[in-house]
Motif scaffolding. Sequence first.
Motif, PDB file in Angstrom:
ATOM      1  N   GLU A   5      38.331  43.687  41.147  1.00 50.22           N
ATOM      2  CA  GLU A   5      37.815  44.720  39.897  1.00 50.22           C
ATOM      3  C   GLU A   5      38.670  46.042  39.525  1.00 50.22           C
ATOM      4  O   GLU A   5      38.701  46.154  38.394  1.00 50.22           O
ATOM      5  CB  GLU A   5      36.411  45.323  40.129  1.00 50.22           C
ATOM      6  CG  GLU A   5      35.266  44.054  40.167  1.00 50.22           C
ATOM      7  CD  GLU A   5      35.310  43.089  41.039  1.00 50.22           C
ATOM      8  OE1 GLU A   5      36.019  43.399  42.192  1.00 50.22           O
ATOM      9  OE2 GLU A   5      34.721  41.936  40.842  1.00 50.22           O
ATOM     10  N   SER A   6      39.197  46.624  40.480  1.00 46.34           N
ATOM     11  CA  SER A   6      40.105  47.822  40.291  1.00 46.34           C
ATOM     12  C   SER A   6      41.407  47.117  39.517  1.00 46.34           C
ATOM     13  O   SER A   6      41.783  47.821  38.729  1.00 46.34           O
ATOM     14  CB  SER A   6      40.433  48.513  41.522  1.00 46.34           C
ATOM     15  OG  SER A   6      40.973  47.653  42.450  1.00 46.34           O
ATOM     16  N   VAL A   7      41.759  45.820  39.917  1.00 43.69           N
ATOM     17  CA  VAL A   7      43.063  45.532  39.193  1.00 43.69           C
ATOM     18  C   VAL A   7      42.719  45.112  37.890  1.00 43.69           C
ATOM     19  O   VAL A   7      43.612  45.261  36.878  1.00 43.69           O
ATOM     20  CB  VAL A   7      43.798  44.242  40.067  1.00 43.69           C
ATOM     21  CG1 VAL A   7      44.701  43.609  39.352  1.00 43.69           C
ATOM     22  CG2 VAL A   7      44.371  44.629  41.512  1.00 43.69           C
ATOM     23  N   LEU A   8      41.519  44.473  37.707  1.00 42.67           N
ATOM     24  CA  LEU A   8      41.242  44.141  36.295  1.00 42.67           C
ATOM     25  C   LEU A   8      40.972  45.103  35.313  1.00 42.67           C
ATOM     26  O   LEU A   8      41.329  45.066  34.332  1.00 42.67           O
ATOM     27  CB  LEU A   8      39.825  43.148  36.463  1.00 42.67           C
ATOM     28  CG  LEU A   8      40.142  41.859  36.977  1.00 42.67           C
ATOM     29  CD1 LEU A   8      38.978  41.248  37.166  1.00 42.67           C
ATOM     30  CD2 LEU A   8      40.994  40.923  36.062  1.00 42.67           C
ATOM     31  N   SER A   9      40.461  46.347  35.960  1.00 39.73           N
ATOM     32  CA  SER A   9      40.207  47.439  35.070  1.00 39.73           C
ATOM     33  C   SER A   9      41.621  48.220  34.391  1.00 39.73           C
ATOM     34  O   SER A   9      41.316  48.884  33.690  1.00 39.73           O
ATOM     35  CB  SER A   9      39.433  48.535  36.158  1.00 39.73           C
ATOM     36  OG  SER A   9      40.398  49.110  36.983  1.00 39.73           O
ATOM     37  N   LEU A  10      42.712  47.712  35.189  1.00 37.25           N
ATOM     38  CA  LEU A  10      43.991  48.221  34.585  1.00 37.25           C
ATOM     39  C   LEU A  10      44.597  47.372  33.509  1.00 37.25           C
ATOM     40  O   LEU A  10      45.540  47.534  32.659  1.00 37.25           O
ATOM     41  CB  LEU A  10      45.034  48.393  35.919  1.00 37.25           C
ATOM     42  CG  LEU A  10      44.770  49.103  37.081  1.00 37.25           C
ATOM     43  CD1 LEU A  10      45.809  48.822  38.176  1.00 37.25           C
ATOM     44  CD2 LEU A  10      44.529  50.691  36.693  1.00 37.25           C
ATOM     45  N   SER A  17      39.009  40.091  29.759  1.00 31.50           N
ATOM     46  CA  SER A  17      38.018  39.136  29.719  1.00 31.50           C
ATOM     47  C   SER A  17      38.682  37.490  29.926  1.00 31.50           C
ATOM     48  O   SER A  17      37.658  36.727  30.506  1.00 31.50           O
ATOM     49  CB  SER A  17      37.579  39.056  28.443  1.00 31.50           C
ATOM     50  OG  SER A  17      38.641  38.675  27.301  1.00 31.50           O
ATOM     51  N   VAL A  18      39.886  37.189  29.699  1.00 38.59           N
ATOM     52  CA  VAL A  18      40.384  35.911  30.392  1.00 38.59           C
ATOM     53  C   VAL A  18      40.474  35.681  31.586  1.00 38.59           C
ATOM     54  O   VAL A  18      40.068  34.989  32.171  1.00 38.59           O
ATOM     55  CB  VAL A  18      41.766  35.695  29.503  1.00 38.59           C
ATOM     56  CG1 VAL A  18      42.578  34.380  30.227  1.00 38.59           C
ATOM     57  CG2 VAL A  18      41.610  35.474  28.011  1.00 38.59           C
ATOM     58  N   LEU A  19      40.804  36.872  32.235  1.00 38.44           N
ATOM     59  CA  LEU A  19      41.034  37.256  33.533  1.00 38.44           C
ATOM     60  C   LEU A  19      39.868  36.946  34.460  1.00 38.44           C
ATOM     61  O   LEU A  19      39.473  36.309  35.393  1.00 38.44           O
ATOM     62  CB  LEU A  19      41.860  38.475  34.078  1.00 38.44           C
ATOM     63  CG  LEU A  19      43.297  38.322  33.851  1.00 38.44           C
ATOM     64  CD1 LEU A  19      43.990  39.592  34.219  1.00 38.44           C
ATOM     65  CD2 LEU A  19      44.255  37.208  34.503  1.00 38.44           C
ATOM     66  N   ILE A  20      38.785  37.584  33.860  1.00 39.45           N
ATOM     67  CA  ILE A  20      37.607  37.433  34.662  1.00 39.45           C
ATOM     68  C   ILE A  20      36.821  36.036  34.371  1.00 39.45           C
ATOM     69  O   ILE A  20      36.155  35.535  35.210  1.00 39.45           O
ATOM     70  CB  ILE A  20      36.507  38.566  33.845  1.00 39.45           C
ATOM     71  CG1 ILE A  20      36.923  39.799  34.163  1.00 39.45           C
ATOM     72  CG2 ILE A  20      35.149  38.459  33.937  1.00 39.45           C
ATOM     73  CD1 ILE A  20      36.055  41.124  33.512  1.00 39.45           C
ATOM     74  N   LYS A  21      36.994  35.739  33.147  1.00 45.01           N
ATOM     75  CA  LYS A  21      36.507  34.211  33.078  1.00 45.01           C
ATOM     76  C   LYS A  21      37.126  33.336  33.971  1.00 45.01           C
ATOM     77  O   LYS A  21      36.701  32.251  34.559  1.00 45.01           O
ATOM     78  CB  LYS A  21      36.932  33.546  31.710  1.00 45.01           C
ATOM     79  CG  LYS A  21      36.541  32.528  31.400  1.00 45.01           C
ATOM     80  CD  LYS A  21      37.004  31.987  29.833  1.00 45.01           C
ATOM     81  CE  LYS A  21      36.270  30.559  29.347  1.00 45.01           C
ATOM     82  NZ  LYS A  21      36.971  29.862  28.144  1.00 45.01           N
ATOM     83  N   HIS A  22      38.343  33.601  34.244  1.00 46.34           N
ATOM     84  CA  HIS A  22      39.152  32.703  35.165  1.00 46.34           C
ATOM     85  C   HIS A  22      39.519  33.448  36.680  1.00 46.34           C
ATOM     86  O   HIS A  22      40.509  33.220  37.256  1.00 46.34           O
ATOM     87  CB  HIS A  22      40.582  32.039  34.820  1.00 46.34           C
ATOM     88  CG  HIS A  22      40.286  31.488  33.544  1.00 46.34           C
ATOM     89  ND1 HIS A  22      39.795  30.051  33.476  1.00 46.34           N
ATOM     90  CD2 HIS A  22      40.529  31.664  32.295  1.00 46.34           C
ATOM     91  CE1 HIS A  22      39.742  29.602  32.039  1.00 46.34           C
ATOM     92  NE2 HIS A  22      40.137  30.620  31.279  1.00 46.34           N
ATOM     93  N   ARG A  23      38.505  34.175  37.118  1.00 51.79           N
ATOM     94  CA  ARG A  23      38.510  34.960  38.303  1.00 51.79           C
ATOM     95  C   ARG A  23      38.790  34.073  39.569  1.00 51.79           C
ATOM     96  O   ARG A  23      39.713  34.488  40.575  1.00 51.79           O
ATOM     97  CB  ARG A  23      37.400  35.808  38.313  1.00 51.79           C
ATOM     98  CG  ARG A  23      37.177  36.308  39.786  1.00 51.79           C
ATOM     99  CD  ARG A  23      35.858  37.088  39.838  1.00 51.79           C
ATOM    100  NE  ARG A  23      36.089  38.442  39.192  1.00 51.79           N
ATOM    101  CZ  ARG A  23      35.147  39.200  38.798  1.00 51.79           C
ATOM    102  NH1 ARG A  23      33.971  38.961  39.313  1.00 51.79           N
ATOM    103  NH2 ARG A  23      35.131  40.215  37.917  1.00 51.79           N
ATOM    104  N   GLU A  24      37.985  32.919  39.495  1.00 52.00           N
ATOM    105  CA  GLU A  24      38.318  32.097  40.707  1.00 52.00           C
ATOM    106  C   GLU A  24      39.987  31.592  40.687  1.00 52.00           C
ATOM    107  O   GLU A  24      40.329  31.594  41.981  1.00 52.00           O
ATOM    108  CB  GLU A  24      37.598  30.894  40.539  1.00 52.00           C
ATOM    109  CG  GLU A  24      36.832  30.088  41.859  1.00 52.00           C
ATOM    110  CD  GLU A  24      35.506  29.337  41.673  1.00 52.00           C
ATOM    111  OE1 GLU A  24      34.744  29.667  42.187  1.00 52.00           O
ATOM    112  OE2 GLU A  24      36.149  28.107  41.014  1.00 52.00           O
ATOM    113  N   LEU A  25      40.414  31.297  39.758  1.00 57.73           N
ATOM    114  CA  LEU A  25      41.923  30.711  39.501  1.00 57.73           C
ATOM    115  C   LEU A  25      42.562  32.035  40.007  1.00 57.73           C
ATOM    116  O   LEU A  25      43.724  31.668  40.688  1.00 57.73           O
ATOM    117  CB  LEU A  25      42.303  30.185  38.181  1.00 57.73           C
ATOM    118  CG  LEU A  25      43.390  29.785  37.963  1.00 57.73           C
ATOM    119  CD1 LEU A  25      43.853  28.642  39.070  1.00 57.73           C
ATOM    120  CD2 LEU A  25      43.587  29.273  36.486  1.00 57.73           C
TER     121      LEU A  25
END
Length: 169
Positions: A5-10, A17-25
């Motif tokens: 989450e901290s990396v995604l916030s950057l 939104s793409v990274l969250i959708k493919h979080r598992e990958l």
Amino acid sequence: MAVVESVLSLAPERLRSVLIKHRELLKFAIVGGTTFVVDNGIWYLLKLTVLEPKPTTAKAIAIIVATIVSYVLNREWSFRTRGGRERHHEAALFFLISGFAVVLNLIPLLVSRYVFDLEQPHVSLLVQEAADFASGSIIGMLLAMFFRFWAFRKWVFPDELGGRRRGRL
């Protein structure tokens, strides 16, 4: 806040939104990067020392160690909301699929060394090492990675069993 989450916030909003959708990958890829370092570190340590005449054996040992690390990280992080099987059943499936992936990983290295003769004395040490890295650490690992991601999601950590584990988080 978790590491992901901290990396995604950057990341920029559109990319986030793409990274969250493919979080598992994304998590699977991070585990893969970690095991890539473990695999290659052990491989080069072995093939440049005690297993110098046996690079394929050195690679197989390195892959096995990296696979054990991969199981722990994938089970506890990448696919923690999936699965739900008994641990011994899940581990057996994981290592069975990983065993097949080891074979896929070794095929390009075997072809490079023993079909194309990209080893000393047929080629220079630099060419041999570049061919080993390209075939064993890039091509072989990519083949195995795509197979593992698909197979782990399908058989080892299937989503239909995930409801039981999500409730325990």
